[in-house]
Design an enzyme around this catalytic site. Structure first.
Site, PDB file in Angstrom:
ATOM      1  N   ARG A 170     -13.247  -9.263   1.032  1.00  0.00           N
ATOM      2  CA  ARG A 170     -11.836  -8.965   0.808  1.00  0.00           C
ATOM      3  C   ARG A 170     -10.994 -10.214   1.077  1.00  0.00           C
ATOM      4  O   ARG A 170     -10.073 -10.529   0.332  1.00  0.00           O
ATOM      5  CB  ARG A 170     -11.384  -7.821   1.742  1.00  0.00           C
ATOM      6  CG  ARG A 170     -12.034  -6.460   1.455  1.00  0.00           C
ATOM      7  CD  ARG A 170     -11.520  -5.864   0.168  1.00  0.00           C
ATOM      8  NE  ARG A 170     -10.086  -5.770   0.167  1.00  0.00           N
ATOM      9  CZ  ARG A 170      -9.382  -4.713   0.627  1.00  0.00           C
ATOM     10  NH1 ARG A 170     -10.016  -3.646   1.049  1.00  0.00           N
ATOM     11  NH2 ARG A 170      -8.069  -4.710   0.594  1.00  0.00           N
ATOM     12  N   HIS A 201      -7.178   0.954  -6.555  1.00  0.00           N
ATOM     13  CA  HIS A 201      -7.397   0.061  -5.410  1.00  0.00           C
ATOM     14  C   HIS A 201      -8.034  -1.226  -5.934  1.00  0.00           C
ATOM     15  O   HIS A 201      -9.178  -1.555  -5.618  1.00  0.00           O
ATOM     16  CB  HIS A 201      -8.294   0.746  -4.381  1.00  0.00           C
ATOM     17  CG  HIS A 201      -8.281   0.083  -3.022  1.00  0.00           C
ATOM     18  ND1 HIS A 201      -7.409  -0.944  -2.680  1.00  0.00           N
ATOM     19  CD2 HIS A 201      -9.043   0.303  -1.911  1.00  0.00           C
ATOM     20  CE1 HIS A 201      -7.636  -1.320  -1.439  1.00  0.00           C
ATOM     21  NE2 HIS A 201      -8.626  -0.588  -0.953  1.00  0.00           N
ATOM     22  N   GLN A 216      -9.832  -4.091  -3.795  1.00  0.00           N
ATOM     23  CA  GLN A 216     -11.163  -3.718  -3.289  1.00  0.00           C
ATOM     24  C   GLN A 216     -12.249  -4.119  -4.293  1.00  0.00           C
ATOM     25  O   GLN A 216     -13.317  -4.611  -3.914  1.00  0.00           O
ATOM     26  CB  GLN A 216     -11.220  -2.208  -3.042  1.00  0.00           C
ATOM     27  CG  GLN A 216     -12.568  -1.734  -2.536  1.00  0.00           C
ATOM     28  CD  GLN A 216     -12.893  -2.304  -1.167  1.00  0.00           C
ATOM     29  OE1 GLN A 216     -12.101  -2.213  -0.252  1.00  0.00           O
ATOM     30  NE2 GLN A 216     -14.066  -2.912  -1.021  1.00  0.00           N
ATOM     31  N   ASP A 235     -17.502   6.405  -1.756  1.00  0.00           N
ATOM     32  CA  ASP A 235     -16.286   6.311  -0.941  1.00  0.00           C
ATOM     33  C   ASP A 235     -16.159   7.658  -0.232  1.00  0.00           C
ATOM     34  O   ASP A 235     -16.844   8.628  -0.584  1.00  0.00           O
ATOM     35  CB  ASP A 235     -15.081   6.040  -1.869  1.00  0.00           C
ATOM     36  CG  ASP A 235     -13.773   5.795  -1.117  1.00  0.00           C
ATOM     37  OD1 ASP A 235     -13.808   5.613   0.120  1.00  0.00           O
ATOM     38  OD2 ASP A 235     -12.714   5.789  -1.772  1.00  0.00           O
ATOM     39  N   CYS A 287     -16.350   0.906   0.285  1.00  0.00           N
ATOM     40  CA  CYS A 287     -15.147   0.118   0.627  1.00  0.00           C
ATOM     41  C   CYS A 287     -14.806   0.197   2.109  1.00  0.00           C
ATOM     42  O   CYS A 287     -14.104  -0.672   2.617  1.00  0.00           O
ATOM     43  CB  CYS A 287     -13.973   0.584  -0.216  1.00  0.00           C
ATOM     44  SG  CYS A 287     -13.518   2.311   0.053  1.00  0.00           S
ATOM     45  N   ARG A 320       0.884  -1.175   0.000  1.00  0.00           N
ATOM     46  CA  ARG A 320       0.000   0.000   0.000  1.00  0.00           C
ATOM     47  C   ARG A 320       0.913   1.213   0.000  1.00  0.00           C
ATOM     48  O   ARG A 320       1.694   1.403   0.933  1.00  0.00           O
ATOM     49  CB  ARG A 320      -0.904  -0.017   1.237  1.00  0.00           C
ATOM     50  CG  ARG A 320      -1.622   1.307   1.452  1.00  0.00           C
ATOM     51  CD  ARG A 320      -2.745   1.207   2.456  1.00  0.00           C
ATOM     52  NE  ARG A 320      -3.880   0.501   1.887  1.00  0.00           N
ATOM     53  CZ  ARG A 320      -5.100   0.504   2.417  1.00  0.00           C
ATOM     54  NH1 ARG A 320      -5.339   1.174   3.541  1.00  0.00           N
ATOM     55  NH2 ARG A 320      -6.084  -0.155   1.851  1.00  0.00           N
TER      56      ARG A 320
HETATM   57  N1   CP Z   1     -11.236  -0.693   2.170  1.00  0.00           N
HETATM   58  C1   CP Z   1      -9.965  -0.701   2.606  1.00  0.00           C
HETATM   59  O1   CP Z   1      -9.007  -0.864   1.830  1.00  0.00           O
HETATM   60  O2   CP Z   1      -9.835  -0.522   3.953  1.00  0.00           O
HETATM   61  P1   CP Z   1      -8.505  -0.325   4.788  1.00  0.00           P
HETATM   62  O3   CP Z   1      -7.973   1.058   4.461  1.00  0.00           O
HETATM   63  O4   CP Z   1      -8.921  -0.460   6.209  1.00  0.00           O
HETATM   64  O5   CP Z   1      -7.500  -1.370   4.374  1.00  0.00           O
HETATM   65  N1  NVA Z   2     -10.161   6.376  -1.294  1.00  0.00           N
HETATM   66  C1  NVA Z   2      -9.803   5.930   0.023  1.00  0.00           C
HETATM   67  C2  NVA Z   2      -9.953   4.447   0.122  1.00  0.00           C
HETATM   68  C3  NVA Z   2      -9.663   3.865   1.478  1.00  0.00           C
HETATM   69  C4  NVA Z   2      -9.774   2.378   1.517  1.00  0.00           C
HETATM   70  C5  NVA Z   2      -8.389   6.349   0.337  1.00  0.00           C
HETATM   71  O1  NVA Z   2      -7.534   6.306  -0.554  1.00  0.00           O
HETATM   72  O2  NVA Z   2      -8.139   6.758   1.478  1.00  0.00           O
END
Ligand code: CP
Ligand code: NVA
Length: 321
Positions: free
Chosen positions: A295, A131, A134, A226, A267, A104
């Site tokens: 997930r 992402h 997701q 989101d 998400c 990440r």
């Molecule tokens: N939806 C998602 O990726 O959640 P987290 O940021 O908790 O991993």
């Molecule tokens: N769009 C959000 C998704 C979190 C899972 C972010 O990038 O923070």
């Protein structure tokens, strides 16, 4: 499948997606029956986080463990990466120890560098622009709720962010008609949407970006949103609130314009009274916790597909493992 890495979902063919979703369903069933697995026995997976995470961290850790492998969870600032070791050297070293890397990252370009210098598969666990893991969970959830994906209509309301971009590719691969409604200045990536539109020609899907939330949700089988304050843009919160509220909040009026049996997805993490009202996210149409659970199942399937190959994944999906 193009290459060894899963960075955007656009690496997949429609049949790769359908195999991963089939295997996800199978692994979900197995888990419900209390059956474990040993497909990743003797294999380790590095899980690298430059940003916070609840779902991605825990689901990947549990996924690798339940498949008999060993997860190695690391935050970037515990690595020498945080002290200036290059992404490339980090990638080369991790590749000598582990059999796959999930990362990440803040910048998608860092993920591309990581993937290029790694000899093992690299999985995007969220970047600023994509992402994809997701969307595997979102698609499995819709498949479970509607019994199919092809021909469904999905309306996105809110920020044209990483999750929205990945939905465009997911819709293109699955033959879904995806319409994203975003405020001016917060549109999804034009490059991604054009690419996804070209991909969608092969599946009968459609991907389009509009400004009017009603246009996106009218007659939809699924309404998805989101946060409008993604990780890394917290300092823009006030400016964004002005651009998004009240028009781009998913409330019962917008949900009422979708099909009667439309599903609400998010998400998570969610911000009630911002992008969604409590009556929607906590109401009967919401599938957000199934989505979060999925997930785990989809990540297991993805790990098997990338680490063991499509032939083995296909045998597993047919119950031959
Ligand atoms: N939806 C998602 O990726 O959640 P987290 O940021 O908790 O991993
Ligand atoms: N769009 C959000 C998704 C979190 C899972 C972010 O990038 O923070």
């Amino acid at each position: 499948m193009k290459g060894k890495d899963f960075l955007t979902l656009a690496e997949f063919t429609p049949s790769d997606l359908s195999l991963v979703l089939r295997l996800s369903g199978r692994l979900k069933e197995k888990r419900l029956k209390g059956l474990g697995g040993s497909s990743l026995k003797g294999k380790s997976v590095a899980l690298v986080f430059e940003k916070p995470s609840t779902r991605t961290r825990v689901s990947f850790q549990v996924a690798v463990t339940e498949l008999g492998g060993s997860p190695v969870s690391l935050s970037a600032n515990e690595l020498q990466l945080g002290r200036g070791e290059t992404v490339e050297d980090t990638a080369r070293v991790l590749s000598r120890y582990v059999h796959a890397v999930m990362a990440r990252v803040n910048r998608h370009t860092d993920l591309e560098r990581l993937a290029k210098a790694s000899s093992v598969p690299v999985i995007n666990g969220l970047s600023d622009s994509h992402h994809p893991v997701q969307i595997l969970a979102d698609l499995l959830t819709m498949q479970e709720r509607k019994g199919k994906l092809k021909g469904l209509k999905v309306g996105w309301v809110g920020d044209g962010d990483n999750v929205c971009n990945s939905w465009a590719y997911g819709a293109a691969l699955a033959g879904i008609k995806f319409t994203a409604a975003t405020p001016i200045g917060y549109e999804p990536s034009r490059e991604v949407f054009e690419h996804a539109s070209r991909m969608a020609r092969a599946t009968g899907g459609r991907v389009e970006a509009v400004a009017d939330p009603k246009e996106a949700v009218r007659g939809a089988d699924c309404v998805v949103t989101d946060t409008f304050v993604s990780m890394g843009v917290e300092q823009e919160k006030e400016r964004r609130a002005k651009a998004f509220l009240p028009r781009y909040q998913v409330g019962k009026e917008l949900m009422a314009m979708a099909k009667k049996d439309a599903v609400f997805l998010h998400c998570l993490p969610a911000h009630r009274e911002e992008e969604v009202t409590p009556e929607v996210i906590d109401g009967p149409q919401s599938a957000v916790f199934d989505e979060a659970e999925n997930r785990l199942h989809t990540e297991k399937a993805l790990l098997c597909f990338l680490m063991l190959g499509s032939r083995k994944a296909s045998a597993m999906a047919r119950g031959l493992n």
